[in-house]
Design a protein around this motif. Structure first.
Motif, PDB file in Angstrom:
ATOM      1  N   ILE A   1      -6.314  -6.629  -3.902  1.00 61.93           N
ATOM      2  CA  ILE A   1      -7.234  -5.504  -3.730  1.00 61.93           C
ATOM      3  C   ILE A   1      -6.471  -4.187  -3.827  1.00 61.93           C
ATOM      4  CG2 ILE A   1      -8.725  -4.322  -2.054  1.00 61.93           C
ATOM      5  CD1 ILE A   1      -9.528  -7.104  -1.018  1.00 61.93           C
ATOM      6  N   ILE A   2      -5.290  -4.139  -3.213  1.00 66.50           N
ATOM      7  CA  ILE A   2      -4.467  -2.925  -3.280  1.00 66.50           C
ATOM      8  C   ILE A   2      -4.059  -2.634  -4.717  1.00 66.50           C
ATOM      9  CG2 ILE A   2      -2.229  -1.953  -2.620  1.00 66.50           C
ATOM     10  CD1 ILE A   2      -2.505  -3.503   0.024  1.00 66.50           C
TER      11      ILE A   2
ATOM     12  N   LYS B   1      -4.359   4.583  -3.960  1.00 64.73           N
ATOM     13  CA  LYS B   1      -3.807   3.729  -2.914  1.00 64.73           C
ATOM     14  C   LYS B   1      -4.345   4.080  -1.529  1.00 64.73           C
ATOM     15  CE  LYS B   1      -1.056   1.214  -5.475  1.00 64.73           C
ATOM     16  NZ  LYS B   1      -1.357  -0.215  -5.695  1.00 64.73           N
TER      17      LYS B   1
ATOM     18  N   THR C   1      -3.375  -7.977  -1.147  1.00 63.95           N
ATOM     19  CA  THR C   1      -2.457  -7.296  -2.071  1.00 63.95           C
ATOM     20  C   THR C   1      -3.098  -7.149  -3.448  1.00 63.95           C
ATOM     21  OG1 THR C   1      -1.388  -9.434  -2.523  1.00 63.95           O
ATOM     22  CG2 THR C   1      -0.370  -8.022  -0.872  1.00 63.95           C
TER      23      THR C   1
ATOM     24  N   ALA D   1      -7.184   1.827  -0.568  1.00 64.93           N
ATOM     25  CA  ALA D   1      -6.953   0.384  -0.543  1.00 64.93           C
ATOM     26  C   ALA D   1      -7.243  -0.217   0.832  1.00 64.93           C
ATOM     27  CB  ALA D   1      -5.521   0.080  -0.971  1.00 64.93           C
TER      28      ALA D   1
ATOM     29  N   ALA E   1       0.819  -1.220   0.000  1.00 66.35           N
ATOM     30  CA  ALA E   1       0.000   0.000   0.000  1.00 66.35           C
ATOM     31  C   ALA E   1       0.847   1.262   0.000  1.00 66.35           C
ATOM     32  CB  ALA E   1      -0.930  -0.005   1.208  1.00 66.35           C
TER      33      ALA E   1
ATOM     34  N   SER F   1      -5.617  -3.344  -7.384  1.00 68.99           N
ATOM     35  CA  SER F   1      -6.762  -2.927  -8.203  1.00 68.99           C
ATOM     36  C   SER F   1      -7.287  -1.541  -7.846  1.00 68.99           C
ATOM     37  CB  SER F   1      -7.912  -3.938  -8.042  1.00 68.99           C
ATOM     38  OG  SER F   1      -8.452  -3.879  -6.730  1.00 68.99           O
ATOM     39  N   ALA F   2      -6.874  -1.005  -6.695  1.00 62.65           N
ATOM     40  CA  ALA F   2      -7.375   0.298  -6.252  1.00 62.65           C
ATOM     41  C   ALA F   2      -6.756   1.419  -7.083  1.00 62.65           C
ATOM     42  CB  ALA F   2      -7.071   0.502  -4.772  1.00 62.65           C
TER      43      ALA F   2
END
Length: 441
Positions: A80-81, A87, A78, A90, A27, A83-84
């Motif tokens: 999900i992070i 940041k 990770t 996330a 992140a 794809s954000a």
């Protein structure tokens, strides 16, 4: 009680701080925020341990379980992070997904303890193996250095530090016994950090800037956000976590000579899921029972749940002391990478041990493991494989643990439950000729 409780903390400390380090680094958190996140995870691990060991009402197995951040959630978090778009969103996305997954798991606990037959060793072993394999690239990245853009990334110095740390851990595991052997990873981290000082790889600024006393402020990283794809991904992790916890409760029940029945398992799962649901309020992640502490109970023969509860108290105190939590931020990434090879590799080896008991003398189970592992490894070997899919779908698809788990469960249902297809007693290996083909030749 104090020394035995500390021993439990020492045995699981590296496992608790590794997930926030991985997720926080992904992140892009600063050293201060990384210290805060680590302390929050220690604090929530202590609270979850209280729920499991002491319990109240129908919550808590009341067995000597240590709870902490589960490794199963690291790869999906990770993803999900990654794809954000922003940041800064996330972690709130992760916290919202963990809260929902925890609440759903709490409601499902009485039913899940009866449906555990759909998660036999062939499924759980495959998933645990994928957890370890999915995390190994993280250890290799750490071994090269903290910043891929830095000139010394992947330098011989960094790789040497990682190799020395790995060697120290292996030597401690080989030539020591008892308590020292149990905390070999922790001792390896300390030794590797000291060796890294002359190379200028150790930064003590996080400790210097950390407060002696602090409290994990609720929603420090922002209010939770609820995204359906992230929630689905963490729900899969919750299923994996509940399956592991059930197996752990069955094993620990035998060790302490108090076999776990459905009531005990349901109460234990409620503690896990409630701890997970509450954890994001204090900036923590999904919690689950730590299997390595089961081995410690078996080895020491100290079966009191109050000893482990005392260890939970130490975790809470460490979470309330940012200076203590900041110590892990001092450890250079290459040193973490060397220890991570053992830590994450041990997770994969644990999955393989489970698969050994899965009945791989049957074609059905071989196919389940083969296809599930292949699909689960896709995001590791071919990171852009799902590039044409929508970003929301990729949160789930880019997590090999999620896709591998779903595949294993579905294939197990098809091959071992629906219709009960013919079970071969001997494995026909893909590269060997079958009997009919051999006779023709």
């Amino acid at each position: 009680m104090a020394t035995s409780g500390l021993q439990h903390v020492a045995a699981m400390y590296a496992g608790v701080v590794a997930p926030p380090l991985i997720v926080g680094a992904a992140a892009g958190l600063s050293g201060t925020d990384l210290t805060f996140l680590t302390g929050a995870c220690l604090f929530t691990a202590g609270l979850a341990t209280f729920l499991q060991t002491l319990g109240f009402w129908k919550i808590g197995a009341r067995l000597p379980f240590v709870n902490g951040v589960t490794f199963a959630g690291v790869a999906p978090m990770t993803a999900i992070i990654a794809s954000a778009k922003d940041k800064s969103d996330a972690l709130p996305m992760i916290f919202g997904a963990v809260m929902v997954a925890g609440l759903l798991g709490f409601l499902a606990a009485p039913v899940f303890c009866k449906a555990v037959r759909f998660f036999p060793p062939v499924v759980t072993g495959t998933v645990i193996t994928l957890i370890g394999v999915s995390l190994l690239p993280v250890a290799f990245g750490w071994a090269q250095g903290p910043d891929p853009a830095a000139h010394d990334y992947g330098s011989t110095t960094n790789l040497t530090l990682a190799g020395i740390t790995l060697l120290i851990v292996l030597l401690l595991r080989r030539f020591t016994r008892g308590f020292v052997k149990q905390i070999a990873v922790l001792l390896g981290l300390i030794a590797g950090t000291l060796i890294a000082i002359p190379f200028g790889a150790t930064d003590f600024s996080p400790v210097a800037s950390a407060d002696l006393i602090g409290f994990p402020t609720p929603f420090h990283f922002g209010a939770p956000q609820f995204h359906i794809a992230a929630i689905l991904s963490m729900c899969v992790v919750m299923v994996v976590s509940m399956t592991e916890s059930t197996a752990d409760m069955l094993a620990l029940g035998e060790i302490v000579e108090r076999p776990s029945d459905e009531r005990t398992i349901a109460a234990g799962l409620r503690a896990d899921t409630l701890g997970s649901a509450l954890s994001p309020f204090f900036n923590g992640f999904m919690c689950s029972a730590f299997a390595q502490n089961i081995g410690l109970v078996a080895m020491t023969r100290i079966r009191s749940r109050f000893v482990v509860a005392f260890g939970g108290g130490f975790l809470v105190l460490m979470g309330l002391c940012p200076a203590a939590a900041s110590l892990i931020a001092v450890v250079p990434r290459p040193v973490l990478g060397g220890a991570g090879v053992v830590l994450f590799g041990s997770v994969a080896a644990s999955g393989i041990q489970t698969l050994v008991r899965a009945g791989l003398d049957k074609d059905n189970n071989v196919l389940i493991v083969a296809v599930s592992l292949a699909i689960g490894i896709v995001p590791i070997t071919a990171p852009d494989f799902y590039h044409a899919f929508p970003d929301t779908a990729r949160i789930v698809l880019d997590s090999g643990i999620s896709t591998g788990c779903v595949t294993a469960v579905l294939l197990n249902l098809v091959f071992n439950h629906l219709g009960r297809s013919r079970d071969a007693q001997d494995v026909t290996h893909p590269m060997e000729a079958g009997e009919e083909l051999a006779s023709v030749q």
